[in-house]
Structures are given as structure tokens and as C-alpha cells.
Design an enzyme around this catalytic site. Structure first.
Site, PDB file in Angstrom:
ATOM      1  N   TYR A   1       0.848  -1.193   0.000  1.00 31.26           N
ATOM      2  CA  TYR A   1       0.000   0.000   0.000  1.00 31.26           C
ATOM      3  C   TYR A   1       0.883   1.242   0.000  1.00 31.26           C
ATOM      4  CZ  TYR A   1      -3.590   3.347   1.566  1.00 31.26           C
ATOM      5  OH  TYR A   1      -4.456   4.404   1.667  1.00 31.26           O
TER       6      TYR A   1
ATOM      7  N   ASP B   1       9.144   2.953   0.055  1.00 29.28           N
ATOM      8  CA  ASP B   1       8.056   3.556   0.813  1.00 29.28           C
ATOM      9  C   ASP B   1       8.276   3.177   2.271  1.00 29.28           C
ATOM     10  OD1 ASP B   1       5.809   4.242   2.138  1.00 29.28           O
ATOM     11  OD2 ASP B   1       4.399   3.323   0.738  1.00 29.28           O
TER      12      ASP B   1
ATOM     13  N   LYS C   1       3.567   8.823   8.996  1.00 30.73           N
ATOM     14  CA  LYS C   1       3.367   8.215  10.305  1.00 30.73           C
ATOM     15  C   LYS C   1       4.338   8.757  11.369  1.00 30.73           C
ATOM     16  CE  LYS C   1       0.562   4.667   8.404  1.00 30.73           C
ATOM     17  NZ  LYS C   1       0.631   3.908   7.174  1.00 30.73           N
TER      18      LYS C   1
HETATM   19  C1  LIG Z   1       0.012   4.404   5.804  1.00 32.03           C
HETATM   20  C2  LIG Z   1       0.825   4.175   4.603  1.00 32.03           C
HETATM   21  C3  LIG Z   1       0.755   5.040   3.497  1.00 32.03           C
HETATM   22  C4  LIG Z   1      -0.232   6.163   3.412  1.00 32.03           C
HETATM   23  O1  LIG Z   1      -0.035   7.155   4.363  1.00 32.03           O
HETATM   24  P1  LIG Z   1      -1.260   8.132   4.737  1.00 32.03           P
HETATM   25  O2  LIG Z   1      -0.662   9.086   5.710  1.00 32.03           O
HETATM   26  O3  LIG Z   1      -2.333   7.265   5.295  1.00 32.03           O
HETATM   27  O4  LIG Z   1      -1.692   8.791   3.484  1.00 32.03           O
HETATM   28  C5  LIG Z   1       1.638   4.845   2.463  1.00 32.03           C
HETATM   29  N1  LIG Z   1       2.519   3.823   2.495  1.00 32.03           N
HETATM   30  C6  LIG Z   1       2.606   2.959   3.517  1.00 32.03           C
HETATM   31  C7  LIG Z   1       3.625   1.880   3.493  1.00 32.03           C
HETATM   32  C8  LIG Z   1       1.738   3.096   4.587  1.00 32.03           C
HETATM   33  O5  LIG Z   1       1.794   2.212   5.586  1.00 32.03           O
END
Ligand SMILES: *Cc1c(COP(=O)(O)O)cnc(C)c1O
Length: 425
Positions: free
Chosen positions: A144, A239, A267
Site C-alpha cells: 500500500y 516507501d 506516520k
Molecule cells: C500508511 C501508509 C501510506 C499512506 O499514508 P497516509 O498518511 O495514510 O496517506 C503509504 N505507504 C505505507 C507503506 C503506509 O503504511
């Protein structure tokens, strides 16, 4: 436990907010029942609207790595708020947090702050495309990267939970530029590169996957991606929205010793306020506006409250030995849970990296989306509700990692292990 007030609040919310929530994973769709409304939190504990105390294993899906309402972060935010909450002009604190982040994370010279992980990943891909002058990207099934159009192709947790891997509203035109690969399958990636020779701008990956439960990269997989990228003029985008400032000061790059070209954050970097960021070596970052042609902007980017929270958080993480302490706690929990599950003969596989851990209710090794999807969801549902009834709050989806926070005590962990034993006895 009684959730009368939460149920009533949810019913009221449903009238004016789609599904009663502002982010789908908060609803209890995958596990049944109604979501719990939280009133406040301190340290490792959540206090809900019915007066229940819960031990928290999601930590706001990662950010609250030091526990809730951590004093230095709270103080920094309050202090800043009194001095104005947004200016749309440069402030010194933006440079301070940028300097600290650049000093903690390997292989980056410059960093740009945005408002969410989604924005970070979306902007990183635009930058990769602008830099390489190529259009296509490779992403992995079950990873994601936020909810921007290019990524909503087999996108893990939220999307998978609801059985709509490809969201309506994402056009064919956008989808065709996103190539889908299998996590931990280097041959698959190589074949995609061969079939799209000279067209791929970047490979974006969660270096330790956390959105199909926790899935570590196999030995040699990320190294292999690095070589493929080098050989084909492709940028490797890590990511690290979940793993950044969680697995180590320098995130997965540091822990696993792999060099990424662009790194995305979110985060933890915001200390619980809405922050994302992306970073790279200067040569790449200088392609961004106003220096370069790749446009990217934000009215509230680098917001003083958000920067104050982030700076206080990173300062704490930079000075302490939080990562070691968290890894030890997570290992302790892992041992406790697997001993119970083995003794009670519950089919399971536990994956763990640092302070990310997940219990997959299946026999086989869980190495990619396909194997993660084999987990028994009925077992997960009874596990989730069984734990909740004993005051343990897990993510309400089998496709989520648990995130430990350093406010958790060994007594909390023992309670959690005992709760697991009670569920399956
Ligand atoms: C949570 C998450 C996102 C998205 O971040 P948001 O602040 O919810 O937009 C993108 N990549 C990873 C790996 C994530 O865990």
C-alpha cells in the site's frame, strides 16, 4: 466489555460521514461489530467513550511509537500553537527537522515535507518520472502506498479488506502505467522489466511489507531489485511510511543495508500530526519546483504544529535506544504468543521485523499477498473480538501488522499473551 456509547456515537456518525469513519480501515467491516470511539489515550492505553481501558497495538497505525500523549511532543505542540498555527511562509523549524531527518537517514541530502504518506508516495513517483523521463512504475501486489490513483492496484489492507482491489474511479489510462509484481519474486520483476524495456521510471516497494500483515523481504530480494534498477536506469523508491523511524533511526535502509534512490515517510515522522515527506540525494531532489520543473506544493506543508510534533519525536528517537527496546519487547511477545498457539494447536505463522509483528492464521510461510490471503479469516475474527473483550486492541483486519509502542510494559505483554491463551482455550 460494554460498547453502548460507542455504538450510539457510530450510528450518529453514519448519518453524516460515509460509513461513519474518515478512513475505511477504522470501520469494523472485516471483523463485524461497530468501531470503538476513543475518548483519550495516554502511554500504551486507550480510553474509550464507554470508560473501557484498552492496551493499544495499533499506535494510530504506527505514529505513536513512544506511546500516546508523549510529554515532549505535547509540550512542543502547545508551545507552537500559542505562536500561530499557519503562515504560508518559511519557518526555521522546517530546516531544523529537515537537518535532523537528513542526519538520521542514510543516502538522502534533501527532504520535502507534505501532509500525508499518500502525498509523499504520489510526489515521489512524479519526481521519479520527471527525473527519468519515463512513465511506467512497478508496484507489488499487497503493498500500500496511499490512496492516489496510480497505487490503487491490488493495494493491501484497506482495499483488500473490502474486496475491491481496483477502485472504481481509477481510469484505465492511469492503471496501464502501473505494472504489478509479486513480492519476494525477483524473476517476476525481471520479466516485467524485460517486457517494458526503457519504459520504467521506478520500482516502489515497502522494504518490509506491513499492509498485508508483516512480511519481511527474503534474503537477496531487495539486493536483487537494487541491481535490476542500476542496470536499467530505474529508480528504487522505498516507501518507508511505516518502517521509517520505526525499524531503526535510518529505517529499513539502515536495518537491511540497502540503498534506495527516493525514500517516502509518514506516520512516525509527524509525531501524531499529519505529516509526510520524501527525500533523496540532491541531484534528484533538485528536479523539484522551484529549483526544477517537477511541480509539487502544499498550503499547509511544513505546518508549524506538525513540524514541532515531528521534531520533538525525531529528537527523542535520535537520543534514546527506543528501537532496541522495542525489538526486545516484540520478540518477547512473539515468543509468548507462539508458545501458546503451538501448545493449543492453533494453525499459525508469525512474522516479525523489529517492532512490526503479525499473526497469520495459516500453516505456510507468508511471503507475499497470495500466501497472506490464505490466512483463516474466521479464526482472525474470533481472535480479534476475543482479545478486545479482554481489553486488547488489535487492528481490525487480518491484513494489518501490529505496531508496538515503547510505553508498553512487560506486564502489558504478559496480559496480552494470557488473553491469547484465554481466546483459544
Ligand atoms: C500508511 C501508509 C501510506 C499512506 O499514508 P497516509 O498518511 O495514510 O496517506 C503509504 N505507504 C505505507 C507503506 C503506509 O503504511
Amino acid at each position: 466489555m460494554i460498547y453502548k456509547r460507542s455504538s450510539a456515537l457510530f450510528a450518529e456518525a453514519e448519518q453524516v460521514i460515509p460509513g461513519g469513519v474518515n478512513s475505511p480501515v477504522r470501520a469494523f467491516k472485516a471483523v463485524g461489530g461497530t468501531p470503538i470511539f476513543v475518548k483519550e489515550a495516554k502511554g500504551a492505553y486507550l480510553y474509550d467513550e464507554d470508560g473501557n481501558q484498552l492496551i493499544d497495538y495499533i499506535a494510530s497505525w504506527g505514529p505513536m511509537i513512544l506511546g500516546h500523549a508523549h510529554q515532549p511532543v505535547v509540550d512542543a505542540v502547545i508551545d507552537k500553537a500559542k505562536k500561530g498555527t499557519s503562515f504560508g511562509m518559511p519557518t526555521q523549524i522546517e530546516t531544523q527537522i529537515a537537518e535532523l531527518a537528513v542526519s538520521m537517514v542514510p543516502n538522502i541530502d534533501k527532504i520535502r515535507f507534505v501532509n500525508s504518506g499518500t502525498e509523499a508516495c504520489m510526489s515521489a513517483v512524479r519526481l521519479a518520472r520527471g527525473y527519468t523521463k519515463k512513465d511506467k512504475i512497478i508496484k507489488f501486489a499487497g503493498c500500500y502506498h496511499g490512496h492516489s490513483d496510480s497505487f490503487l492496484i491490488q493495494a493491501g489492507s484497506g482495499a483488500v479488506t473490502f474486496g475491491t482491489p481496483n477502485s472504481p474511479g481509477v481510469t484505465q489510462g492511469t492503471a496501464k502505467d502501473t505494472l504489478l509484481a509479486k513480492y519476494n519474486d525477483l524473476d517476476n520483476v525481471e520479466a516485467l522489466i524485460q517486457a517494458n524495456k526503457g519504459e520504467i521510471a521506478c520500482i516502489i516497494i515497502e522494504p518490509v511489507a506491513g499492509n498485508m500483515g508483516c512480511i519481511p523481504p527474503k534474503q537477496g530480494f531487495l539486493e536483487g531489485l537494487r541491481s535490476l534498477c542500476d542496470a536499467n536506469n530505474i529508480l528504487l523508491v522505498f516507501d518507508e511510511v511505516m518502517t521509517g523511524f520505526r525499524l531503526a533511526k535510518g529505517g529499513a535502509q539502515e536495518l537491511l543495508g540497502i540503498k534506495a534512490d527516493i525514500v517516502c515517510f509518514g506516520k512516525v515522522i509527524g509525531g501524531g500530526l499529519p505529516v509526510g515527506a520524501f527525500a533523496a540525494r540532491a541531484e534528484i531532489m533538485n528536479h523539484l519546483a522551484p529549483l526544477g520543473p517537477v511541480y509539487q506544493a502544499g498550503t499547509l506543508s511544513g505546518n508549524p504544529l506538525a513540524m514541532a510534533a515531528g521534531l520533538a519525536m525525531l529528537t527523542e528517537l535520535n537520543n534514546g535506544n527506543v528501537f532496541e527496546s522495542l525489538a526486545k519487547k516484540t520478540e518477547y511477545l512473539h515468543k509468548g504468543l507462539s508458545e501458546i498457539l503451538e501448545r493449543l494447536q492453533v494453525t499459525h505463522t508469525i512474522n516479525r521485523v523489529g517492532s512490526m509483528i503479525s499473526v497469520h492464521f495459516c500453516d505456510d510461510e507468508v511471503v507475499d499477498f497470495e500466501t497472506a490471503a490464505k490466512g483463516n479469516n474466521d479464526t482472525f475474527k474470533s481472535f480479534f473480538h476475543g482479545m478486545l473483550n479482554q481489553g486488547i486492541y488489535l487492528a481490525p483486519s487480518a491484513f494489518e501488522s501490529w505496531f508496538l509502542n515503547d510505553a508498553l510494559t512487560y506486564e502489558d505483554l504478559d496480559k496480552t499473551i494470557a488473553a491469547c491463551e484465554a481466546v483459544f482455550s
